[in-house]
Design a protein around this motif. Structure first.
Motif, short mmCIF file in Angstrom:
data_model
loop_
_atom_site.label_atom_id
_atom_site.label_comp_id
_atom_site.label_asym_id
_atom_site.label_seq_id
_atom_site.Cartn_x
_atom_site.Cartn_y
_atom_site.Cartn_z
N GLN A 20 0.71 -1.13 0.07
CA GLN A 20 -0.01 -0.09 -0.17
C GLN A 20 0.87 1.32 0.16
N ALA A 21 2.03 1.18 0.81
CA ALA A 21 2.68 2.52 0.85
C ALA A 21 3.54 2.83 -0.38
N CYS A 22 3.64 1.54 -1.32
CA CYS A 22 4.43 1.78 -2.49
C CYS A 22 3.34 2.01 -3.54
N THR A 47 10.64 5.77 -9.92
CA THR A 47 9.84 5.56 -8.87
C THR A 47 10.77 5.74 -7.48
N ASN A 48 10.06 5.82 -6.55
CA ASN A 48 10.47 6.14 -5.26
C ASN A 48 10.05 5.11 -4.00
N TYR A 49 10.08 3.81 -4.38
CA TYR A 49 9.54 2.80 -3.37
C TYR A 49 10.46 2.89 -2.24
N SER A 50 11.87 2.98 -2.45
CA SER A 50 12.79 2.92 -1.35
C SER A 50 12.27 3.75 -0.17
N THR A 51 12.13 5.19 -0.64
CA THR A 51 11.67 6.25 0.29
C THR A 51 10.10 5.87 0.95
N ILE A 53 9.06 2.88 1.51
CA ILE A 53 9.33 1.76 2.71
C ILE A 53 10.13 2.33 3.65
N GLU A 54 11.12 3.22 3.66
CA GLU A 54 11.57 3.92 4.73
C GLU A 54 10.73 4.44 5.70
N LYS A 55 9.70 5.44 5.09
CA LYS A 55 8.49 5.85 5.67
C LYS A 55 7.66 4.95 6.64
N ALA A 56 7.39 3.94 5.70
CA ALA A 56 6.44 2.87 6.18
C ALA A 56 6.85 1.90 7.44
N THR A 57 8.41 2.11 7.55
CA THR A 57 9.08 1.25 8.45
C THR A 57 9.43 2.08 9.63
N GLY A 58 9.31 3.53 9.50
CA GLY A 58 9.89 4.32 10.42
C GLY A 58 11.28 4.57 10.65
N GLY A 59 11.68 4.24 9.29
CA GLY A 59 13.23 4.42 9.24
C GLY A 59 14.08 3.20 9.63
N ALA A 60 13.34 2.09 9.99
CA ALA A 60 14.09 0.80 10.39
C ALA A 60 14.85 0.48 9.21
N VAL A 61 14.22 0.56 7.90
CA VAL A 61 14.69 0.11 6.93
C VAL A 61 15.03 1.38 6.09
N THR A 62 16.21 1.73 5.75
CA THR A 62 16.59 2.94 5.15
C THR A 62 16.63 2.94 3.70
N LEU A 66 18.46 0.22 1.06
CA LEU A 66 17.62 -0.44 0.16
C LEU A 66 18.40 -0.21 -1.27
N LEU A 67 19.25 0.98 -1.63
CA LEU A 67 19.47 1.26 -2.83
C LEU A 67 21.48 1.05 -2.60
N ALA A 68 21.62 0.50 -1.81
CA ALA A 68 23.16 0.34 -1.58
C ALA A 68 23.74 -0.59 -2.67
N THR A 69 22.86 -1.44 -3.11
CA THR A 69 23.52 -2.32 -4.22
C THR A 69 22.74 -1.99 -5.62
N VAL A 70 23.54 -1.55 -6.57
CA VAL A 70 22.88 -1.20 -7.85
C VAL A 70 22.68 -2.55 -8.62
N PRO A 71 21.38 -2.37 -9.36
CA PRO A 71 21.13 -3.73 -9.93
C PRO A 71 21.91 -3.97 -11.06
N LEU A 72 22.15 -5.22 -11.18
CA LEU A 72 23.21 -5.42 -12.43
C LEU A 72 22.79 -5.45 -13.71
N THR A 73 21.48 -5.70 -13.84
CA THR A 73 20.84 -5.50 -15.36
C THR A 73 19.78 -4.65 -15.30
N SER A 74 19.44 -4.23 -16.33
CA SER A 74 18.11 -3.32 -16.55
C SER A 74 16.94 -4.19 -16.77
#
Length: 76
Positions: A20-22, A47-51, A53-62, A66-74
């Motif tokens: 729902q948050a996303c 998109t801004n799913y990471s933001t 998720i961060e808001k939904a978890t109250g900052g427990a998952v930042t 979430l964006l620390a690992t860049v996706p390997l493929t497009s």
């Protein structure tokens, strides 16, 4: 082995709350969980799913964690 931050977010607030948050289906969130990453579109700014998720978890998952690992493929 990398920790699955999407699984952590689900454990904290629940699958439906993350979906729902996303503004996506719970199946989409499960797909991210299986892949252990968000879609490529979060890195490109389409998109801004990471933001959400961060808001939904109250900052427990930042956004930065979430964006620390860049996706390997497009392909998602």
């Amino acid at each position: 082995m990398n920790q699955n931050l999407i699984s952590q977010a689900i454990d904290i607030v629940g699958l439906q709350a993350i979906a729902q948050a996303c503004g996506v289906s719970y199946q989409a969130v499960r797909k991210w969980e299986r892949k252990n990453k968000l879609p490529r579109t979060d890195w490109t700014g389409e998109t801004n799913y990471s933001t959400a998720i961060e808001k939904a978890t109250g900052g427990a998952v930042t956004k930065s964690a979430l964006l620390a690992t860049v996706p390997l493929t497009s392909q998602e």
